[in-house]
Design a protein around this motif. Structure first.
Motif, mmCIF file in Angstrom:
data_model
loop_
_atom_site.group_PDB
_atom_site.id
_atom_site.type_symbol
_atom_site.label_atom_id
_atom_site.label_comp_id
_atom_site.label_asym_id
_atom_site.label_seq_id
_atom_site.Cartn_x
_atom_site.Cartn_y
_atom_site.Cartn_z
ATOM 1 N N UNK A 1 -0.372 93.031 100.380
ATOM 2 C CA UNK A 1 0.229 93.382 99.123
ATOM 3 C C UNK A 1 -0.596 92.774 97.984
ATOM 4 N N UNK A 2 -1.062 93.567 97.061
ATOM 5 C CA UNK A 2 -1.808 93.033 95.923
ATOM 6 C C UNK A 2 -0.954 92.063 95.114
ATOM 7 N N UNK A 3 -1.560 90.953 94.738
ATOM 8 C CA UNK A 3 -0.830 89.941 93.985
ATOM 9 C C UNK A 3 -1.715 89.372 92.881
ATOM 10 N N UNK A 22 -5.001 90.098 87.373
ATOM 11 C CA UNK A 22 -3.832 90.898 87.737
ATOM 12 C C UNK A 22 -4.071 91.587 89.082
ATOM 13 N N UNK A 23 -3.038 92.187 89.666
ATOM 14 C CA UNK A 23 -3.212 92.903 90.931
ATOM 15 C C UNK A 23 -4.214 94.057 90.839
ATOM 16 N N UNK A 24 -4.580 94.477 89.645
ATOM 17 C CA UNK A 24 -5.538 95.578 89.475
ATOM 18 C C UNK A 24 -6.897 95.288 90.110
ATOM 19 N N UNK A 25 -7.262 94.010 90.276
ATOM 20 C CA UNK A 25 -8.564 93.689 90.878
ATOM 21 C C UNK A 25 -8.628 94.120 92.347
ATOM 22 N N UNK A 26 -7.481 94.387 92.959
ATOM 23 C CA UNK A 26 -7.416 94.813 94.361
ATOM 24 C C UNK A 26 -7.429 96.333 94.501
ATOM 25 N N UNK A 27 -7.625 97.056 93.403
ATOM 26 C CA UNK A 27 -7.510 98.514 93.400
ATOM 27 C C UNK A 27 -8.460 99.197 94.392
ATOM 28 N N UNK A 31 -8.386 94.194 100.878
ATOM 29 C CA UNK A 31 -8.742 93.035 101.706
ATOM 30 C C UNK A 31 -9.666 92.041 101.008
ATOM 31 N N UNK A 32 -10.484 92.536 100.087
ATOM 32 C CA UNK A 32 -11.395 91.627 99.385
ATOM 33 C C UNK A 32 -11.717 92.188 98.004
ATOM 34 N N UNK A 33 -12.126 91.286 97.132
ATOM 35 C CA UNK A 33 -12.503 91.684 95.779
ATOM 36 C C UNK A 33 -13.556 90.714 95.254
ATOM 37 N N UNK A 34 -14.267 91.134 94.265
ATOM 38 C CA UNK A 34 -15.255 90.283 93.607
ATOM 39 C C UNK A 34 -14.887 90.196 92.133
ATOM 40 N N UNK A 35 -14.896 88.992 91.623
ATOM 41 C CA UNK A 35 -14.629 88.792 90.205
ATOM 42 C C UNK A 35 -15.790 88.022 89.585
#
Length: 65
Positions: A1-3, A22-27, A31-35
């Motif tokens: 669940x995106x959080x 925000x949860x938008x980075x998981x769009x 499973x993974x994201x880069x910021x």
């Protein structure tokens, strides 16, 4: 669940700064994201803080230089 989550940067001078995401980075990938964190100070550690959201493996939420 995106959080939502915060990334807490600790700088070489001892100061800290919090970056909220925000949860938008998981769009694109749940499973993974880069910021990216833009700063001019030398970073000595980064920590992910999920606040009230539980993390199965909290031990891997910190990077130290």
């Amino acid at each position: 669940m995106p959080a939502p989550f915060d990334v807490v940067a600790t700088y070489a001078d001892g100061s800290k700064e919090k970056f909220h995401h925000s949860p938008a980075v998981w769009k694109k990938d749940l499973r993974s994201t880069t910021i990216k964190i833009n700063t001019r100070k030398a970073v000595v550690s980064l920590a992910v803080d999920g606040g009230v959201f539980m993390d199965v493996t909290p031990a891997d939420n910190k990077w130290t230089k």
